[in-house]
Write a protein that holds these residues in place. Sequence first.
Motif, PDB file in Angstrom:
ATOM      1  N   UNK A 170       0.886  -1.171   0.000  1.00  0.00           N
ATOM      2  CA  UNK A 170       0.000   0.000   0.000  1.00  0.00           C
ATOM      3  C   UNK A 170       0.920   1.215   0.000  1.00  0.00           C
ATOM      4  N   UNK A 171       1.094   1.818  -1.169  1.00  0.00           N
ATOM      5  CA  UNK A 171       2.024   2.941  -1.291  1.00  0.00           C
ATOM      6  C   UNK A 171       1.541   4.162  -0.521  1.00  0.00           C
ATOM      7  N   UNK A 172       0.238   4.422  -0.604  1.00  0.00           N
ATOM      8  CA  UNK A 172      -0.360   5.558   0.106  1.00  0.00           C
ATOM      9  C   UNK A 172      -1.851   5.288   0.238  1.00  0.00           C
TER      10      UNK A 172
ATOM     11  N   UNK B  76       5.509  12.339  -6.354  1.00  0.00           N
ATOM     12  CA  UNK B  76       5.257  11.590  -5.120  1.00  0.00           C
ATOM     13  C   UNK B  76       5.238  10.084  -5.392  1.00  0.00           C
ATOM     14  N   UNK B  77       4.589   9.693  -6.482  1.00  0.00           N
ATOM     15  CA  UNK B  77       4.524   8.275  -6.827  1.00  0.00           C
ATOM     16  C   UNK B  77       5.919   7.723  -7.108  1.00  0.00           C
ATOM     17  N   UNK B  78       6.728   8.511  -7.808  1.00  0.00           N
ATOM     18  CA  UNK B  78       8.094   8.080  -8.090  1.00  0.00           C
ATOM     19  C   UNK B  78       8.867   7.842  -6.798  1.00  0.00           C
ATOM     20  N   UNK B  79       8.707   8.730  -5.838  1.00  0.00           N
ATOM     21  CA  UNK B  79       9.383   8.588  -4.552  1.00  0.00           C
ATOM     22  C   UNK B  79       8.929   7.328  -3.818  1.00  0.00           C
ATOM     23  N   UNK B  80       7.627   7.048  -3.863  1.00  0.00           N
ATOM     24  CA  UNK B  80       7.095   5.869  -3.190  1.00  0.00           C
ATOM     25  C   UNK B  80       7.625   4.588  -3.833  1.00  0.00           C
ATOM     26  N   UNK B  81       7.716   4.572  -5.165  1.00  0.00           N
ATOM     27  CA  UNK B  81       8.270   3.414  -5.855  1.00  0.00           C
ATOM     28  C   UNK B  81       9.737   3.209  -5.467  1.00  0.00           C
ATOM     29  N   UNK B  82      10.476   4.292  -5.370  1.00  0.00           N
ATOM     30  CA  UNK B  82      11.880   4.196  -4.968  1.00  0.00           C
ATOM     31  C   UNK B  82      12.007   3.599  -3.575  1.00  0.00           C
ATOM     32  N   UNK B  83      11.089   3.990  -2.687  1.00  0.00           N
ATOM     33  CA  UNK B  83      11.142   3.502  -1.308  1.00  0.00           C
ATOM     34  C   UNK B  83      10.906   1.995  -1.206  1.00  0.00           C
ATOM     35  N   UNK B  84      10.157   1.419  -2.150  1.00  0.00           N
ATOM     36  CA  UNK B  84       9.945  -0.036  -2.103  1.00  0.00           C
ATOM     37  C   UNK B  84      10.866  -0.772  -3.087  1.00  0.00           C
ATOM     38  N   UNK B  85      11.776  -0.030  -3.707  1.00  0.00           N
ATOM     39  CA  UNK B  85      12.757  -0.649  -4.585  1.00  0.00           C
ATOM     40  C   UNK B  85      12.194  -1.145  -5.901  1.00  0.00           C
TER      41      UNK B  85
ATOM     42  N   UNK C 186      -3.309  -7.152  12.434  1.00  0.00           N
ATOM     43  CA  UNK C 186      -3.816  -5.878  11.914  1.00  0.00           C
ATOM     44  C   UNK C 186      -2.633  -4.953  11.632  1.00  0.00           C
ATOM     45  N   UNK C 187      -2.682  -4.251  10.497  1.00  0.00           N
ATOM     46  CA  UNK C 187      -1.607  -3.337  10.115  1.00  0.00           C
ATOM     47  C   UNK C 187      -2.178  -1.988   9.726  1.00  0.00           C
ATOM     48  N   UNK C 188      -1.373  -0.948   9.948  1.00  0.00           N
ATOM     49  CA  UNK C 188      -1.731   0.404   9.536  1.00  0.00           C
ATOM     50  C   UNK C 188      -1.320   0.640   8.087  1.00  0.00           C
TER      51      UNK C 188
ATOM     52  N   UNK D  61       3.567   7.255   3.471  1.00  0.00           N
ATOM     53  CA  UNK D  61       4.637   6.254   3.532  1.00  0.00           C
ATOM     54  C   UNK D  61       4.114   4.884   3.109  1.00  0.00           C
ATOM     55  N   UNK D  62       4.870   4.149   2.298  1.00  0.00           N
ATOM     56  CA  UNK D  62       4.406   2.842   1.836  1.00  0.00           C
ATOM     57  C   UNK D  62       4.572   1.768   2.904  1.00  0.00           C
ATOM     58  N   UNK D  63       3.699   0.768   2.867  1.00  0.00           N
ATOM     59  CA  UNK D  63       3.923  -0.419   3.684  1.00  0.00           C
ATOM     60  C   UNK D  63       5.021  -1.244   3.033  1.00  0.00           C
ATOM     61  N   UNK D  64       5.771  -2.025   3.787  1.00  0.00           N
ATOM     62  CA  UNK D  64       6.797  -2.876   3.167  1.00  0.00           C
ATOM     63  C   UNK D  64       6.166  -3.852   2.177  1.00  0.00           C
ATOM     64  N   UNK D  65       6.897  -4.192   1.123  1.00  0.00           N
ATOM     65  CA  UNK D  65       6.432  -5.230   0.204  1.00  0.00           C
ATOM     66  C   UNK D  65       6.253  -6.522   0.980  1.00  0.00           C
ATOM     67  N   UNK D  66       5.077  -7.148   0.801  1.00  0.00           N
ATOM     68  CA  UNK D  66       4.751  -8.352   1.563  1.00  0.00           C
ATOM     69  C   UNK D  66       4.324  -9.457   0.595  1.00  0.00           C
ATOM     70  N   UNK D  67       4.761 -10.669   0.869  1.00  0.00           N
ATOM     71  CA  UNK D  67       4.360 -11.835   0.104  1.00  0.00           C
ATOM     72  C   UNK D  67       2.998 -12.304   0.600  1.00  0.00           C
TER      73      UNK D  67
END
Length: 264
Positions: free
Chosen positions: A7-9, A36-45, A250-252, A257-263
């Motif tokens: 969840x990027x935002x 903003x989207x570019x920054x969020x993508x960078x944050x999750x690699x 339960x997660x926020x 800020x993006x949530x970590x990439x999750x499997x």
Amino acid sequence: MSLQFSVLASGSTGNAIFVETEEHSLLVDAGLSGKQLQSLFTQIGRDMSKLSGLLVTHEHSDHIKGLGVIARKYKLPIYANEKTWHAMEKLIGEVSTDQKFVFETGKVKSFGSLDVESFGVSHDAAEPMFYVFHHEGKKLTLITDTGYVSDRMKGIIDNSDIFVFESNHDVSMLQMGHYPWSIKRRILSDVGHVSNEDAALAMADVIGDATKRIYLAHLSQDNNMKDLARMSVDQVLASKGFYTGEQFELYDTDPKAPTPLVLV
């Protein structure tokens, strides 16, 4: 093969969710600026230019603000139903005809081994719809921007491995807040947003043995707080015999800020 997401935002200031398999990656909504989207993508690699397509839920600005910009920049296909296309075409700017695809409500579209099922929700937009992602027996559900969760919706999203679920407002905060009555009435209506308590009651009907994670999404900045939403949902679920930390977590989510990439 794997199904991952972030969840990027999420919130009234902008919404975007990233979903990927080894073959394809998709962005659900683009409700922030291109920068903003570019920054969020960078944050999750991840690299936005590698996207396979953009899925649209509805035409409200907090879901399509950056849609036209990134679609033009990276020549990405956009998928939305016909009524949403009609409602948003003037809002997103000119997009090449070969980038426009119709994805009707209630249909399934496949991206390799990833099947995306669309379903209608109840919101004050042209024809709002959200998505269930099916991959190798796993099920990821995204459901926000709905005034209520019907039995039909519950049947579609039932027993998902992961839910990204609207928990928009605390009713007392909304009622006592500064919004004009017309906006309060809209949020509380059947075409508005789901409250913390109503979200939890709906969750209690769809949590299954497969369910491991629930992300509380689209929280109002003025009429909710993360701790309050989590506490309210916890209490209602516990009253129904579902206990956070045992069967599921339960997660926020966050508007910036993006949530970590999750499997999944």
